[in-house]
Design a protein around this motif. Structure first.
Motif, short mmCIF file in Angstrom:
data_model
loop_
_atom_site.label_atom_id
_atom_site.label_comp_id
_atom_site.label_asym_id
_atom_site.label_seq_id
_atom_site.Cartn_x
_atom_site.Cartn_y
_atom_site.Cartn_z
N GLU A 219 0.81 -1.21 0.00
CA GLU A 219 0.00 0.00 0.00
C GLU A 219 0.85 1.27 0.00
O GLU A 219 0.30 2.36 -0.10
CB GLU A 219 -0.92 0.01 1.22
CG GLU A 219 -1.98 -1.07 1.16
CD GLU A 219 -2.81 -1.15 2.43
OE1 GLU A 219 -2.47 -0.47 3.43
OE2 GLU A 219 -3.80 -1.90 2.42
N GLY A 220 2.15 1.13 0.13
CA GLY A 220 3.04 2.29 0.14
C GLY A 220 2.94 3.10 1.42
O GLY A 220 3.22 4.30 1.43
N SER A 221 2.55 2.44 2.51
CA SER A 221 2.39 3.15 3.78
C SER A 221 3.36 2.63 4.84
O SER A 221 2.97 2.40 5.97
CB SER A 221 0.95 3.00 4.27
OG SER A 221 0.62 1.63 4.46
N ILE A 222 4.63 2.49 4.46
CA ILE A 222 5.60 1.91 5.39
C ILE A 222 5.92 2.83 6.57
O ILE A 222 6.39 2.36 7.60
CB ILE A 222 6.89 1.47 4.69
CG1 ILE A 222 7.54 2.65 3.97
CG2 ILE A 222 6.64 0.32 3.76
CD1 ILE A 222 8.92 2.34 3.46
N LEU A 223 5.66 4.12 6.43
CA LEU A 223 5.91 5.03 7.56
C LEU A 223 5.11 4.62 8.79
O LEU A 223 5.58 4.77 9.91
CB LEU A 223 5.55 6.47 7.19
CG LEU A 223 6.60 7.25 6.41
CD1 LEU A 223 6.08 8.64 6.10
CD2 LEU A 223 7.90 7.32 7.17
N SER A 224 3.92 4.09 8.58
CA SER A 224 3.06 3.74 9.71
C SER A 224 3.54 2.50 10.46
O SER A 224 3.08 2.24 11.57
CB SER A 224 1.61 3.55 9.25
OG SER A 224 1.54 2.52 8.30
N LEU A 225 4.44 1.71 9.88
CA LEU A 225 4.90 0.52 10.59
C LEU A 225 6.26 0.72 11.25
O LEU A 225 6.70 -0.10 12.03
CB LEU A 225 4.92 -0.71 9.68
CG LEU A 225 5.90 -0.77 8.51
CD1 LEU A 225 7.20 -1.39 8.93
CD2 LEU A 225 5.27 -1.59 7.42
N ILE A 226 6.91 1.84 10.99
CA ILE A 226 8.23 2.10 11.59
C ILE A 226 8.07 2.50 13.05
O ILE A 226 7.23 3.33 13.39
CB ILE A 226 8.98 3.19 10.81
CG1 ILE A 226 9.20 2.74 9.36
CG2 ILE A 226 10.31 3.51 11.47
CD1 ILE A 226 9.75 3.82 8.46
N TYR B 263 17.08 5.07 4.31
CA TYR B 263 17.80 3.90 4.81
C TYR B 263 16.83 2.93 5.50
O TYR B 263 16.94 1.71 5.32
CB TYR B 263 18.91 4.32 5.77
CG TYR B 263 19.76 3.16 6.19
CD1 TYR B 263 20.65 2.56 5.30
CD2 TYR B 263 19.68 2.64 7.47
CE1 TYR B 263 21.41 1.47 5.67
CE2 TYR B 263 20.45 1.56 7.86
CZ TYR B 263 21.31 0.98 6.95
OH TYR B 263 22.06 -0.11 7.32
N ILE B 264 15.88 3.45 6.28
CA ILE B 264 14.91 2.58 6.96
C ILE B 264 14.03 1.88 5.93
O ILE B 264 13.76 0.68 6.04
CB ILE B 264 14.08 3.38 7.98
CG1 ILE B 264 14.96 3.85 9.13
CG2 ILE B 264 12.92 2.54 8.51
CD1 ILE B 264 14.29 4.79 10.10
N SER B 265 13.60 2.60 4.89
CA SER B 265 12.81 1.99 3.81
C SER B 265 13.61 0.89 3.13
O SER B 265 13.07 -0.17 2.79
CB SER B 265 12.41 3.04 2.78
OG SER B 265 11.60 4.01 3.37
N ARG B 266 14.90 1.13 2.93
CA ARG B 266 15.77 0.14 2.30
C ARG B 266 15.89 -1.10 3.20
O ARG B 266 15.89 -2.23 2.71
CB ARG B 266 17.14 0.76 2.04
CG ARG B 266 18.07 -0.09 1.24
CD ARG B 266 19.31 0.69 0.85
NE ARG B 266 20.22 -0.10 0.07
CZ ARG B 266 20.12 -0.32 -1.23
NH1 ARG B 266 19.14 0.22 -1.91
NH2 ARG B 266 21.00 -1.08 -1.86
#
Length: 150
Positions: A55-62, A74-77
């Motif tokens: 969904e392209g919402s990886i910010l919400s799981l960090i 770097y976190i996305s990687r």
């Protein structure tokens, strides 16, 4: 535990890669795989991360404790690499040397991950009504099961 070990008892260096991928995703999300519960969707940690990735919402799981906007790429990687490590088929996972290279070099190409293994949490007893549970359980008065570790 890697799918090939859980299902067939086969262990290889790619089993370690799977475990390392789970560890990366646990660190980034701040959630333990062994105690992750998303009762609404019956997801495991891997399923939770996969859905946010799609969904392209990886910010919400960090995990907010480790998030720093300057380290976003770097976190996305790291999440991307973690998903590559938890692929269902061992052949689709990179080896540890490639994982280290991906972590060190920002220029290294990362192939798109496919759906990881074990995204759904299986729980037969909780998914059925109490009347249906009686049909799932059986009483066996013939054998004795002795559980012992390996």
């Amino acid at each position: 535990m890697s799918p090939e070990y859980a299902m067939q008892g086969l262990f290889s260096e790619k089993s370690d890669v799977f475990s390392f991928g789970v560890l990366i995703l646990e660190i980034v999300s701040g959630r333990r795989n062994s105690s992750f519960y998303d009762n609404e969707h019956a997801l495991s940690l891997l399923g939770f991360v996969w859905i946010h990735w799609r969904e392209g919402s990886i910010l919400s799981l960090i995990d907010p404790e480790i998030y720093d906007h300057s380290d976003h790429n770097y976190i996305s990687r790291c999440i991307h690499i973690g998903l590559l490590c938890v692929q269902e088929l061992a052949l689709d996972r990179p080896n540890m040397a490639a994982v280290i290279s991906m972590l060190i070099s920002e220029a290294a190409f990362l192939p798109p991950p496919s759906q990881p293994a074990f995204i759904l949490r299986q729980n037969m007893l909780n998914s059925k009504s109490p009347d249906e549970n009686q049909n799932v359980l059986s009483i066996n008065r013939v054998s004795i099961t002795d559980i012992s570790g390996r």
